[in-house]
Design a protein around this motif. Structure first.
Motif, mmCIF file in Angstrom:
data_model
loop_
_atom_site.group_PDB
_atom_site.id
_atom_site.type_symbol
_atom_site.label_atom_id
_atom_site.label_comp_id
_atom_site.label_asym_id
_atom_site.label_seq_id
_atom_site.Cartn_x
_atom_site.Cartn_y
_atom_site.Cartn_z
ATOM 1 N N GLN A 337 0.261 -23.772 12.477
ATOM 2 C CA GLN A 337 -0.143 -22.593 13.250
ATOM 3 C C GLN A 337 -1.629 -22.341 13.084
ATOM 4 N N ASN A 338 -2.258 -21.954 14.190
ATOM 5 C CA ASN A 338 -3.680 -21.625 14.179
ATOM 6 C C ASN A 338 -3.923 -20.229 13.607
ATOM 7 N N VAL A 339 -5.153 -20.019 13.176
ATOM 8 C CA VAL A 339 -5.571 -18.688 12.711
ATOM 9 C C VAL A 339 -5.444 -17.702 13.873
ATOM 10 N N LYS A 340 -5.291 -16.417 13.537
ATOM 11 C CA LYS A 340 -5.070 -15.402 14.558
ATOM 12 C C LYS A 340 -6.344 -14.677 14.986
ATOM 13 N N GLY A 341 -7.388 -14.767 14.194
ATOM 14 C CA GLY A 341 -8.629 -14.099 14.545
ATOM 15 C C GLY A 341 -9.525 -14.973 15.401
ATOM 16 N N ILE A 342 -10.027 -14.432 16.502
ATOM 17 C CA ILE A 342 -10.863 -15.223 17.413
ATOM 18 C C ILE A 342 -12.156 -15.661 16.739
ATOM 19 N N GLU A 343 -12.724 -14.792 15.912
ATOM 20 C CA GLU A 343 -13.980 -15.134 15.244
ATOM 21 C C GLU A 343 -13.778 -16.292 14.266
ATOM 22 N N GLU A 344 -12.706 -16.234 13.484
ATOM 23 C CA GLU A 344 -12.417 -17.320 12.536
ATOM 24 C C GLU A 344 -12.079 -18.602 13.280
ATOM 25 N N TYR A 345 -11.354 -18.472 14.367
ATOM 26 C CA TYR A 345 -11.002 -19.612 15.209
ATOM 27 C C TYR A 345 -12.265 -20.339 15.678
ATOM 28 N N ASN A 346 -13.220 -19.568 16.193
ATOM 29 C CA ASN A 346 -14.470 -20.162 16.673
ATOM 30 C C ASN A 346 -15.261 -20.801 15.549
ATOM 31 N N GLN A 347 -15.293 -20.158 14.394
ATOM 32 C CA GLN A 347 -16.064 -20.674 13.267
ATOM 33 C C GLN A 347 -15.533 -22.032 12.811
ATOM 34 N N LEU A 348 -14.214 -22.155 12.688
ATOM 35 C CA LEU A 348 -13.629 -23.425 12.250
ATOM 36 C C LEU A 348 -13.883 -24.533 13.268
ATOM 37 N N LEU A 349 -13.795 -24.199 14.543
ATOM 38 C CA LEU A 349 -14.070 -25.195 15.572
ATOM 39 C C LEU A 349 -15.533 -25.626 15.536
ATOM 40 N N ASP A 350 -16.434 -24.690 15.295
ATOM 41 C CA ASP A 350 -17.857 -25.025 15.190
ATOM 42 C C ASP A 350 -18.116 -25.970 14.015
ATOM 43 N N GLU A 351 -17.260 -25.900 12.997
ATOM 44 C CA GLU A 351 -17.378 -26.793 11.838
ATOM 45 C C GLU A 351 -16.661 -28.117 12.053
ATOM 46 N N GLY A 352 -16.096 -28.302 13.252
ATOM 47 C CA GLY A 352 -15.401 -29.547 13.567
ATOM 48 C C GLY A 352 -14.028 -29.651 12.949
ATOM 49 N N LYS A 353 -13.401 -28.503 12.628
ATOM 50 C CA LYS A 353 -12.094 -28.491 11.976
ATOM 51 C C LYS A 353 -11.038 -27.918 12.907
ATOM 52 N N LEU A 354 -9.835 -28.460 12.816
ATOM 53 C CA LEU A 354 -8.727 -27.812 13.509
ATOM 54 C C LEU A 354 -8.532 -26.429 12.896
ATOM 55 N N PRO A 355 -8.367 -25.387 13.697
ATOM 56 C CA PRO A 355 -8.370 -24.008 13.191
ATOM 57 C C PRO A 355 -7.005 -23.576 12.633
ATOM 58 N N LEU A 356 -6.498 -24.301 11.650
ATOM 59 C CA LEU A 356 -5.154 -24.069 11.139
ATOM 60 C C LEU A 356 -5.146 -23.061 10.003
ATOM 61 N N VAL A 357 -4.049 -22.326 9.914
ATOM 62 C CA VAL A 357 -3.915 -21.365 8.819
ATOM 63 C C VAL A 357 -2.703 -21.673 7.941
ATOM 64 N N LYS A 358 -1.644 -22.255 8.523
ATOM 65 C CA LYS A 358 -0.460 -22.586 7.733
ATOM 66 C C LYS A 358 0.394 -23.600 8.487
ATOM 67 N N GLY A 359 1.359 -24.158 7.767
ATOM 68 C CA GLY A 359 2.212 -25.151 8.395
ATOM 69 C C GLY A 359 3.342 -25.573 7.488
ATOM 70 N N HIS A 360 4.067 -26.584 7.934
ATOM 71 C CA HIS A 360 5.220 -27.053 7.170
ATOM 72 C C HIS A 360 5.531 -28.482 7.598
ATOM 73 N N ILE A 361 5.752 -29.351 6.630
ATOM 74 C CA ILE A 361 6.213 -30.710 6.907
ATOM 75 C C ILE A 361 7.698 -30.758 6.573
ATOM 76 N N LEU A 362 8.510 -31.159 7.534
ATOM 77 C CA LEU A 362 9.954 -31.133 7.351
ATOM 78 C C LEU A 362 10.426 -32.285 6.474
ATOM 79 N N ASN A 363 11.322 -31.980 5.534
ATOM 80 C CA ASN A 363 11.940 -33.037 4.742
ATOM 81 C C ASN A 363 13.212 -33.505 5.444
ATOM 82 N N ALA A 364 13.925 -34.460 4.824
ATOM 83 C CA ALA A 364 15.107 -35.046 5.470
ATOM 84 C C ALA A 364 16.168 -33.984 5.750
#
Length: 452
Positions: A337-364
């Motif tokens: 999931q991406n960050v929810k703040g537009i300012e933080e979203y833009n900042q991460l993109l300006d740094e060349g990063k996907l603007p992610l805040v959290k996630g989950h890798i599924l196990n078997a």
């Protein structure tokens, strides 16, 4: 349906647009892990193509029923920089592919997608396809606000390939509309519906909500009867999710006592459902109804109905890119999931990063439970006949479901569970019996809306 069943099963529960549900993601995760998981999944399933969800968060006013992530503003100068940011994020994803990806599905959600001008929406879609291939049967849809969707919006998006639009109706009662701060007369909804049909859209949907503040049985009947005169191809008949502890003051514009609850709320749904079926709408999964001529009905009959963060869809693509603030990506083996703040979203993109805040890798185990819940939500049955969907706790799950079987909600056979007609109203509860993460880590705080 008896009042005792409503009381018994009216508990907080997920809507299961994912498994595990967002509060139970383990977040042992970073951007590199997501990129690697996403890329492997895409390469494995690339013939299916990608689904793309674009979150367009801006609204000119606050609707107090809404649980979506949004930014309230009347300043339309925000349109261009936001579109550019979304395309910058898309560029980062395209960098993960060795060739132009195939786009199978696009959905524009919000917020209010039609807050953006037709010209800006064209620049968004053109930008997405400039680095991708468009599948011949690409399904493109958007959410339209009846008050600000112009004929130009509909014509421009149709020209770009959109063939499905859903309009948020909610309820036609003036008292209810004032309470939820969403004033839109029947005439306005009729106008945009007629425009869409004239232009050539093949599927026009209306979203209706039951359980809204001050909503009476007469209001639900009146709304559905008015809806029938416009004959939308599909109808989403949602339960109002009252979650002010998550959404803050946006859902506190009325008192708790103003909201229909328990048996009263369930009666609103049962009456609405009966009327919809009387008027030729078939029940599809949870909260959805469609005419037999609609692709959603055909997918449900053929067993191809799929459910993800966009809700029910006819696309079977397992790889979904979420673009924009708060958007969630899904590659079947993981979520981000991406960050929810537009300012933080833009900042991460300006740094060349996907603007992610959290996630989950599924196990078997997650993958097995996810498929069971997908089967139940889309086909009202699941099985483990071939052993691939067997899991150790299945006997515990069946034991829990035994009480539901006694109540007439499910039929348990040797290696399968089937939901009865009565049980469809409690599909969230039935899925919760399979939700191992929910059971192992029960929360002491409110996380979900009530299932009824």
């Amino acid at each position: 349906m008896s009042d005792s069943l409503t009381k018994k099963y009216n508990v907080p529960g997920p809507r299961y647009t994912s498994y595990p549900t967002v509060p139970y993601w383990d977040n042992t995760f970073d951007a590199t892990t997501w990129e690697n998981t996403f890329t492997v999944s895409y390469l494995k399933n690339k013939n299916e193509g990608l689904s793309i969800y674009v979150h367009l968060p801006f609204c000119e006013s606050m609707c107090t029923f809404c649980g979506c992530h949004k930014r309230i503003t009347k300043n339309h100068k925000v349109e261009h920089p936001y579109i550019q940011a979304v395309l910058k994020e898309w560029d980062l994803y395209c960098g993960l592919f060795k060739e132009k990806p195939l786009i199978r599905e696009i959905h524009l959600g919000g917020g209010t997608p039609t807050f953006f001008s037709p010209k800006k929406l064209k620049s968004l879609i053109d930008g997405l396809f400039s680095k991708a291939q468009k599948a011949p049967d690409c399904e493109m849809s958007f959410e339209g606000h009846p008050n600000n969707t112009t004929r130009e919006h509909l014509e421009q998006l149709y020209e770009l390939g959109f063939r499905r639009v859903s309009f948020g109706v909610q309820d036609y009662s003036e008292k209810v509309q004032q309470a939820i701060h969403r004033i839109q007369p029947y005439s306005q909804v009729a106008q945009v519906t007629f425009w869409a049909r004239e232009i050539g859209y093949t599927s026009v949907g209306h979203d209706i909500i039951f359980g809204l503040p001050f909503q009476s049985m007469e209001d639900v009947v009146d709304t559905i009867e008015k809806t029938r005169t416009l004959l939308p191809d599909r109808i989403a008949f949602y339960s109002y999710a009252h979650v002010p502890w998550i959404k803050g003051n946006g859902q506190r514009g009325f008192k708790e006592d103003d909201i229909p609850k328990d048996e009263e709320k369930r009666s609103l749904y049962e009456t609405g459902k009966s009327l919809l079926q009387l008027h030729g709408y078939e029940e599809i999964g949870m909260d959805h109804f469609a005419l037999r001529t609609d692709a959603l009905y055909e997918a449900s009959i053929s067993g191809k109905l799929h459910r993800n963060f966009m809700g029910y869809t006819t696309s079977t693509s397992k790889t979904m890119v979420g673009l924009g603030v708060s958007a969630i990506g899904d590659c079947w083996y993981g979520f981000a999931q991406n960050v929810k703040g537009i300012e933080e979203y833009n900042q991460l993109l300006d740094e060349g990063k996907l603007p992610l805040v959290k996630g989950h890798i599924l196990n078997a185990e997650d993958l097995i439970i996810r498929q069971h819940i997908q089967n139940l939500m889309c086909r009202f049955e699941t099985s483990w006949n071939d052993g691939s969907l067997y899991f150790e706790e299945i006997l515990q799950v069946l034991s829990e479901l035994k009480d539901m079987e006694n109540d007439g909600l499910v039929c348990i056979e040797r290696n399968s569970v089937k939901v009865t007609t009565l049980g469809r109203a409690f599909i969230r509860n039935i899925c919760m019996a399979f939700d191992l993460r929910l059971k192992r880590k029960s929360s002491q705080t409110n996380l979900f809306s009530m299932t009824v």
